[in-house]
Design a protein around this motif. Structure first.
Motif, PDB file in Angstrom:
ATOM      1  N   ASP A 156      -6.275   7.437   2.436  1.00  0.00           N
ATOM      2  CA  ASP A 156      -6.787   8.254   1.346  1.00  0.00           C
ATOM      3  C   ASP A 156      -7.918   7.364   0.523  1.00  0.00           C
ATOM      4  OD1 ASP A 156      -5.076  10.228   2.071  1.00  0.00           O
ATOM      5  OD2 ASP A 156      -3.560   9.457   0.829  1.00  0.00           O
TER       6      ASP A 156
ATOM      7  N   GLU B  19      -2.603   1.266 -15.711  1.00  0.00           N
ATOM      8  CA  GLU B  19      -3.312   1.228 -14.432  1.00  0.00           C
ATOM      9  C   GLU B  19      -4.702   1.050 -14.497  1.00  0.00           C
ATOM     10  OE1 GLU B  19      -2.822   0.615 -10.430  1.00  0.00           O
ATOM     11  OE2 GLU B  19      -1.177   0.854 -11.865  1.00  0.00           O
TER      12      GLU B  19
ATOM     13  N   ASP C 156      -8.477   1.723 -12.874  1.00  0.00           N
ATOM     14  CA  ASP C 156      -9.319   2.486 -11.927  1.00  0.00           C
ATOM     15  C   ASP C 156      -9.890   1.467 -10.789  1.00  0.00           C
ATOM     16  OD1 ASP C 156     -10.304   4.287 -10.374  1.00  0.00           O
ATOM     17  OD2 ASP C 156     -12.071   4.714 -11.823  1.00  0.00           O
ATOM     18  N   ARG C 157      -8.986   1.596  -9.536  1.00  0.00           N
ATOM     19  CA  ARG C 157      -9.472   0.761  -8.505  1.00  0.00           C
ATOM     20  C   ARG C 157     -10.206   1.598  -7.275  1.00  0.00           C
ATOM     21  NH1 ARG C 157      -4.046  -3.074  -7.734  1.00  0.00           N
ATOM     22  NH2 ARG C 157      -4.264  -4.223  -9.921  1.00  0.00           N
ATOM     23  N   SER C 158     -10.983   2.834  -7.713  1.00  0.00           N
ATOM     24  CA  SER C 158     -11.533   3.477  -6.906  1.00  0.00           C
ATOM     25  C   SER C 158     -12.834   2.571  -6.231  1.00  0.00           C
ATOM     26  CB  SER C 158     -12.159   4.641  -7.342  1.00  0.00           C
ATOM     27  OG  SER C 158     -13.047   4.332  -8.526  1.00  0.00           O
TER      28      SER C 158
ATOM     29  N   ALA D 219      -7.484   4.979  -1.171  1.00  0.00           N
ATOM     30  CA  ALA D 219      -6.953   3.886  -2.456  1.00  0.00           C
ATOM     31  C   ALA D 219      -6.775   2.488  -1.941  1.00  0.00           C
ATOM     32  CB  ALA D 219      -5.477   4.652  -2.809  1.00  0.00           C
ATOM     33  N   ILE D 220      -7.018   1.716  -3.027  1.00  0.00           N
ATOM     34  CA  ILE D 220      -7.082   0.129  -2.615  1.00  0.00           C
ATOM     35  C   ILE D 220      -6.031  -0.344  -3.409  1.00  0.00           C
ATOM     36  CG2 ILE D 220      -8.483  -1.825  -3.462  1.00  0.00           C
ATOM     37  CD1 ILE D 220     -10.965  -0.389  -3.714  1.00  0.00           C
ATOM     38  N   SER D 221      -5.395  -1.205  -2.583  1.00  0.00           N
ATOM     39  CA  SER D 221      -4.168  -2.081  -2.800  1.00  0.00           C
ATOM     40  C   SER D 221      -4.428  -3.592  -2.680  1.00  0.00           C
ATOM     41  CB  SER D 221      -3.019  -1.658  -2.204  1.00  0.00           C
ATOM     42  OG  SER D 221      -1.833  -2.458  -2.400  1.00  0.00           O
TER      43      SER D 221
ATOM     44  N   ALA E 298       0.843  -1.059  -0.037  1.00  0.00           N
ATOM     45  CA  ALA E 298      -0.031   0.071   0.073  1.00  0.00           C
ATOM     46  C   ALA E 298       0.847   1.339  -0.066  1.00  0.00           C
ATOM     47  CB  ALA E 298      -0.937  -0.115   1.236  1.00  0.00           C
ATOM     48  N   ARG E 299       0.481   2.319  -0.803  1.00  0.00           N
ATOM     49  CA  ARG E 299       1.135   3.499  -0.670  1.00  0.00           C
ATOM     50  C   ARG E 299       1.257   4.243   0.577  1.00  0.00           C
ATOM     51  NH1 ARG E 299      -1.101   5.755  -6.595  1.00  0.00           N
ATOM     52  NH2 ARG E 299      -0.340   4.225  -7.892  1.00  0.00           N
TER      53      ARG E 299
ATOM     54  N   VAL F  81      -7.138  -1.161   2.119  1.00  0.00           N
ATOM     55  CA  VAL F  81      -7.434   0.351   1.671  1.00  0.00           C
ATOM     56  C   VAL F  81      -6.587   1.374   2.832  1.00  0.00           C
ATOM     57  CG1 VAL F  81      -9.323   2.010   1.810  1.00  0.00           C
ATOM     58  CG2 VAL F  81      -9.797  -0.515   1.176  1.00  0.00           C
ATOM     59  N   ASP F  82      -6.040   2.283   2.102  1.00  0.00           N
ATOM     60  CA  ASP F  82      -5.076   3.437   2.989  1.00  0.00           C
ATOM     61  C   ASP F  82      -6.042   4.426   3.505  1.00  0.00           C
ATOM     62  OD1 ASP F  82      -5.456   4.738   0.878  1.00  0.00           O
ATOM     63  OD2 ASP F  82      -3.558   4.785   0.089  1.00  0.00           O
TER      64      ASP F  82
END
Length: 496
Positions: free
Chosen positions: A262, A287, A289-291, A264-266, A242-243, A259-260
Motif C-alpha cells: 500500500d 505517529e 507522517d512517513r509517507s 506505507a513505510i516501516s 510491516a503492517r 515499503v508494503d
C-alpha cells in the motif's frame, strides 16, 4: 575504531595508560609517514614479499578455523580469509597487473565511502555534517590518487594504504590521549552519553570494592541460555514489523525502511531490556507522517523535526500493543550500575528525532554505556597491554567500528543497531579463538574414534567367546586344563 576501543576498555583501564597511548600514537604516525614517503618512488624498502606471505598464511589460517565459528562469526571469518588470500596473491603476482587491480579496488572503496558520506550528510544534516562532507571530499581525493598511475605506476599501492592507516590510527590515538589527561568521562563516549567525574568515580569505587571477590570472567561457547542473566536488545526489523506484505528491496529493507504493497513505510524499532528492570524504548508520542512525499524532509536531523517522545514502560506492554520483537541479542558481560546511571540521565529528555534521537540511537548509546569496560573486565586477570591486544585482534571490533562510523555519519537504524549489538556481543562475551575451537573439535573427534574402536573390539571379543564354536571352545577347555595343572604345581611348590 579508537573510540570504540576506549569504550570497551573503559575509564578504569585508561586512566593509567594515557602516556602509553600517546607514545603509540606518535610511533604510529611516524611509521605511517615513513612508509608513505618511501612509496613515492620506485625504490621500495618495504618488505612486500614477506608481508604478502604473512598475509596469505593469516588468510589460510582464518579459512581453516572459520568452520568453528557460529553464524555471523563464521561468515565474517570466511570473508576475512578470502580477502586476505586474494590481496596476498595479487601482491605476490606483482608486476603491473596485480598492483593495478589492488589500486583500483582501494580507489573504488574510498570513492564509494566518500560519496556515501557526502550524500548522507547532505540529506540528514546532523550537527557535524559539514565536517563529514569535508572528510568525504578527502576520501574522494584519496580515491583519485589511487586511480591515477603517478608517481609509481601503482607499485606503491600497498605501502600507501598501510601508511595512511597508520597515520589515521596514530592521529586518533593522539587525540584520545590528550583528552585522557583531563579525564572527566570516557573519551570514547558521546557527550550525551558521558557521565560527570563525581558520578563516575563513585561507580568506579563501588566496582573496585566488589572486584576483589568477583570471579575472573572467561570465554563462553555460545550465546546466553534463555533463563540466564543477560542484557537483551530487542529489534523489530522493518520487514518483520510491516503492517502488510513488504516489497523485497535488498539492503534497503534491511538497513533503512520497508515499503508494503500500500506504500506505507516501516522503519522498524529497537529497545533494550535488563534483568534489573530497566527497559529503554523511545517512541514518538504522536505517529510521524512517513509517507513517501514527506519522508525526505523528516530525515533531516534538525530541530524543526524534533517531536515529543515517550518511553515505553516494559517489553510485555509494548509487545501486546504492537508485536513481539523480530530478533533478540543477549549479552552477559555488562555493567548494571553504568546502565542505570545512563538511564537516569537520559530519560530526563523525551525529545524524539527520526534520525538524530530515535529508538535505535537511544539503544546504541545505552548499550555502549552498559558495555563500558567490558573487555577489561573479561581480561582483568591479564596484565599490562594484553587486553588491548586481545581486543585489537578480534575481527568483530573492526566490523563494529565501521558500523558505528556509518551510523554516526548517517543515522542509527534498527538494522545497524542489530548488527552493532551482535558485534559487541562477541566482544563483551568473547568466544573461544578459532584455533582453540579447532583443537577442541579435533580432540573430540579423536575421542569419538577411540570410543568407536573400543566398541568394535568389544563386539568382536563377544562374538569370539560365544559357546558352540568347536575349535575355539576346545582351545579354551584345553587352556583351562593346562592352567589347572600349573596351579597345582605352584601350590605343591609352595607347600614344599
Amino acid at each position: 575504531m579508537a573510540r570504540l576501543v576506549m569504550i570497551l576498555l573503559g575509564v578504569d583501564y585508561l586512566r593509567t595508560r594515557w602516556r602509553g597511548l600517546l607514545r603509540m600514537g606518535c610511533l604510529s604516525m611516524l611509521l605511517g609517514v615513513a612508509m608513505f614517503v618511501d612509496a613515492l618512488d620506485n625504490a621500495l624498502y618495504f618488505p612486500m614479499t614477506p608481508f604478502a606471505v604473512v598475509l596469505l598464511l593469516e588468510g589460510l589460517a582464518t579459512l581453516v578455523v572459520a568452520r568453528s565459528g557460529i553464524g555471523g562469526q563464521r561468515t565474517l571469518r570466511q570473508v576475512k580469509g578470502v580477502s586476505f588470500c586474494f590481496a596476498a596473491v595479487l601482491i605476490l603476482v606483482g608486476h603491473h597487473h596485480g598492483n593495478f587491480v589492488l589500486s583500483m579496488i582501494f580507489g573504488t572503496l574510498f570513492l564509494a565511502d566518500g560519496l556515501l558520506q557526502i550524500v548522507s550528510a547532505r540529506v540528514v544534516r546532523f550537527r557535524t555534517w559539514r565536517l563529514a562532507v569535508a572528510v568525504g571530499v578527502f576520501e574522494i581525493l584519496v580515491a583519485i590518487f589511487f586511480y591515477q598511475p603517478y608517481p609509481t605506476h601503482y607499485v606503491g599501492t600497498v605501502p600507501y594504504c598501510l601508511g595512511l592507516g597508520l597515520i589515521f590510527g596514530g592521529w586518533n590515538m593522539l587525540l584520545l590521549a590528550s583528552r585522557l589527561r583531563r579525564l572527566d568521562r570516557n573519551p570514547g563516549m558521546d557527550e550525551a552519553d558521558g557521565v560527570p567525574a563525581a558520578a563516575a568515580q563513585a561507580t568506579d569505587r563501588a566496582a573496585a570494592a566488589g572486584s576483589a571477590d568477583a570471579p575472573d570472567l572467561t570465554i563462553w561457547d555460545g550465546p546466553p541460555e534463555p533463563g540466564e542473566h543477560a542484557l537483551t536488545v530487542h529489534v523489530w526489523t522493518p520487514v518483520g514489523s510491516a503492517r502488510g506484505e513488504a516489497r523485497r528491496q535488498p539492503l534497503v529493507d534491511r538497513y533503512i525502511a520497508a515499503v508494503d504493497r500500500d506504500g506505507a513505510i516501516s522503519t522498524g524499532h529497537a529497545a533494550l531490556e535488563s534483568p534489573e528492570g530497566i527497559y529503554i524504548s523511545l517512541y514518538p508520542a504522536e505517529e510521524i507522517d512517513r509517507s513517501p512525499d514527506e519522508f525526505t524532509r523528516i530525515l533531516r536531523a534538525t530541530r524543526e523535526n524534533d517531536v515529543g517522545g515517550k518511553f515505553q514502560p516494559d517489553y510485555p506492554t509494548e509487545a501486546r500493543a504492537w508485536c513481539p520483537s523480530t530478533v533478540r541479542v543477549r549479552i552477559r558481560n555488562y555493567d548494571p550500575e553504568r546502565l542505570r546511571r545512563f538511564w537516569d540521565a537520559y530519560r530526563q529528555n523525551t525529545t524524539y528525532n527520526l534520525t538524530n534521537r530515535n529508538c535505535s540511537s537511544t539503544v546504541s548509546h545505552a548499550l555502549e554505556a552498559a558495555l563500558e569496560g567490558a573487555s577489561a573486565r573479561v581480561w582483568r586477570q591479564a596484565r599490562g597491554w594484553r587486553p588491548l591486544w586481545r581486543l585489537l585482534t578480534t575481527p568483530e571490533l573492526w566490523v563494529a567500528a565501521q558500523i558505528r562510523k556509518r551510523a554516526k555519519t548517517m543515522a542509527w537504524t534498527p538494522g545497524l543497531t542489530l548488527d552493532y549489538a551482535r558485534a559487541l556481543s562477541m566482544l563483551a562475551d568473547p568466544r573461544p579463538s578459532g584455533w582453540a575451537s579447532m583443537t577442541r573439535m579435533a580432540l573430540g573427534q579423536m575421542r569419538r574414534h577411540r570410543q568407536d574402536w573400543r566398541q568394535a573390539a568389544r563386539a568382536q571379543a563377544g562374538k569370539a567367546g560365544v559357546p558352540g564354536d568347536g575349535p575355539v571352545a576346545g582351545g579354551i577347555d584345553a587352556a583351562n586344563v593346562g592352567n589347572a595343572g600349573n596351579a597345582g604345581s605352584v601350590r605343591q611348590a609352595a607347600n614344599d
